[in-house]
Design an enzyme around this catalytic site. Structure first.
Site, PDB file in Angstrom:
ATOM      1  N   LYS A  40     -19.885  34.705 -17.707  1.00 31.76           N
ATOM      2  CA  LYS A  40     -18.758  34.921 -16.789  1.00 31.76           C
ATOM      3  C   LYS A  40     -17.450  35.068 -17.576  1.00 31.76           C
ATOM      4  CE  LYS A  40     -18.287  29.904 -16.237  1.00 31.76           C
ATOM      5  NZ  LYS A  40     -18.607  28.741 -15.363  1.00 31.76           N
ATOM      6  N   TYR A 260      13.780  30.562 -30.203  1.00 30.57           N
ATOM      7  CA  TYR A 260      14.429  30.246 -28.923  1.00 30.57           C
ATOM      8  C   TYR A 260      14.676  28.750 -28.807  1.00 30.57           C
ATOM      9  CZ  TYR A 260      13.352  34.847 -26.879  1.00 30.57           C
ATOM     10  OH  TYR A 260      13.284  36.173 -26.590  1.00 30.57           O
TER      11      TYR A 260
HETATM   12  C1  PLP Z   1     -19.354  27.838 -16.173  1.00 30.20           C
HETATM   13  C2  PLP Z   1     -20.602  27.211 -15.693  1.00 30.20           C
HETATM   14  C3  PLP Z   1     -21.647  26.950 -16.586  1.00 30.20           C
HETATM   15  C4  PLP Z   1     -21.489  27.057 -18.087  1.00 30.20           C
HETATM   16  O1  PLP Z   1     -20.790  25.905 -18.506  1.00 30.20           O
HETATM   17  P1  PLP Z   1     -20.525  25.594 -20.058  1.00 30.20           P
HETATM   18  O2  PLP Z   1     -19.883  24.256 -20.046  1.00 30.20           O
HETATM   19  O3  PLP Z   1     -19.592  26.649 -20.537  1.00 30.20           O
HETATM   20  O4  PLP Z   1     -21.810  25.633 -20.746  1.00 30.20           O
HETATM   21  C5  PLP Z   1     -22.862  26.535 -16.059  1.00 30.20           C
HETATM   22  N1  PLP Z   1     -23.021  26.333 -14.726  1.00 30.20           N
HETATM   23  C6  PLP Z   1     -22.017  26.536 -13.842  1.00 30.20           C
HETATM   24  C7  PLP Z   1     -22.249  26.283 -12.391  1.00 30.20           C
HETATM   25  C8  PLP Z   1     -20.763  26.960 -14.300  1.00 30.20           C
HETATM   26  O5  PLP Z   1     -19.764  27.136 -13.427  1.00 30.20           O
END
Ligand code: PLP
Length: 370
Positions: A40, A260
């Site tokens: 994702k 800044y």
């Molecule tokens: C993002 C997510 C993962 C992966 O999690 P990591 O900590 O990056 O391994 C797995 N399951 C769900 C439901 C998630 O939202």
């Protein structure tokens, strides 16, 4: 026209062989459970297409994305792998799942009812994963709704439940009581769907022990080199390297200030390097006067505030012949990991990776590099 790598202010290198090695490591820890891959958010900012391609070649059979559009994009890259969409269908989007052969994760009774009605209208049984909330109160069907759903023969006649999954809230804290509490609710939930595979662990959960592995693990962060364990050395290989170019060098005198707000005061003769990366590139503003870069083994402190396109390092300690405009300073790499930068910025590696900007020149090493 010059080379894009020459024009870019900073270079982001993604080691696809390291991503594959990390996936294999997760698979070895998880076995006999199977290891999926979470890609994702553009594979946590590193590029969903190249990452998914090398993982599929390495044998990864199941991929998770968060949104339907990510799923549609991934389907073009992977014509024949399972793609599960964590957020599930928004009302009215069910047909898109079918068209692109995406498997929804059903998180609420309404999503389940919508998918069942859609499947019934389509006249076929459609696959879905069922997400049970075991204590995170974010997504997932609650256990008392699940009892009712498990008895809803009409809905289950239309849906083929291929996976019962849940998500751990505190897997990065091995001793946390919630880990055992969630595991026990997960077992109860699975008992309502005998014979259906289960999945509980993401990156950190993978390292909690065999009880948490179920049939499928779903790491994201660990694949990209973030440390999944609470202590000890990081079992994962580093994946990213970020190098930004020096635009200008200047010698300043005691009494001057930098950037800044004049938040950094010069107290002795100092050499400064102005470098082409800033908060628009994901270098968090909270790194002002706290971050660092590296020239080989030499650590150089980030001085003054982070601006949109620029940061300044104190390079007084660097031999003059090692620095000229165009030389690169390592912002992420072997000397300063993503987790190190996150710590200095007061955040987590996940946020550092997903914030990496799109002005970098990106290079992919290994795998089927594009
Ligand atoms: C993002 C997510 C993962 C992966 O999690 P990591 O900590 O990056 O391994 C797995 N399951 C769900 C439901 C998630 O939202």
């Amino acid at each position: 026209m010059s080379d894009p790598a020459q024009r870019a202010g900073a270079l982001l290198t993604v080691d696809l062989d390291a991503v594959v090695a990390n996936w294999r490591r997760c698979q070895a820890v998880a076995q006999p459970a199977r290891c999926a891959a979470v890609v994702k958010a553009d594979a946590y900012g590193l590029g969903m297409a190249p990452v998914a391609r090398v993982l599929a070649e390495a044998g990864c059979a199941r991929f998770f994305v968060a949104t339907i559009d990510e799923g549609i994009g991934l389907r073009e890259v992977l014509p024949d792998r399972e793609i599960l969409v964590l957020n599930g269908p928004l009302p009215g989007t069910e047909a898109d799942f079918l068209e692109h052969r995406l498997i929804p994760v059903l998180n609420a009774p309404g999503q389940l009812a919508g998918w069942a009605a859609f499947a019934a209208a389509a006249g076929r049984k459609l696959p879905a994963a069922l997400h049970v909330d075991t204590g995170m109160a974010r997504l997932g069907v609650e256990l008392y709704d699940l009892w009712r759903l498990a008895a809803d023969t009409a809905a289950l006649a239309a849906i083929e439940v291929i996976l019962v999954m849940s998500h751990l809230a505190c897997a990065d804290t091995p001793g946390h009581r919630l880990n055992h509490g969630q595991l026990s609710i997960f077992h109860t939930a699975r008992s309502l769907f005998p014979g259906v595979e289960g999945s509980l662990a993401a990156s950190s959960g993978l390292f909690l022990g065999a009880d948490w592995l179920a049939d499928w693990v779903r790491p994201g962060a660990a694949l990209y080199g973030l440390q999944p364990t609470a202590a000890g050395p990081n079992p994962m290989l580093p994946v990213v390297r970020l190098e930004a170019k020096v635009l200008q060098l200047r010698d300043v005198d005691a009494g001057d200030t930098v950037g800044y707000g004049a938040t950094h005061s010069i107290t002795k003769d100092t050499r400064l390097a102005t470098v082409a990366a800033g908060y628009a590139d994901g270098i968090f503003r909270s790194l002002g006067n706290r971050g660092c870069g590296h020239l080989g083994e030499i650590e150089v402190p980030l001085v003054g505030r982070v601006s949109m396109d620029l940061i300044v390092f104190d390079v007084t300690e660097v031999p003059a012949d090692r620095l000229q405009p165009g030389a690169v300073i390592e912002l992420l790499g072997p000397h300063h990991t993503v987790d190190d930068m996150a710590k200095a910025a007061g955040t987590i590696g996940y946020e550092v990776l997903t914030a990496l900007g799109n002005r970098y020149h990106r290079r992919y090493l290994g795998g089927a590099a594009p």
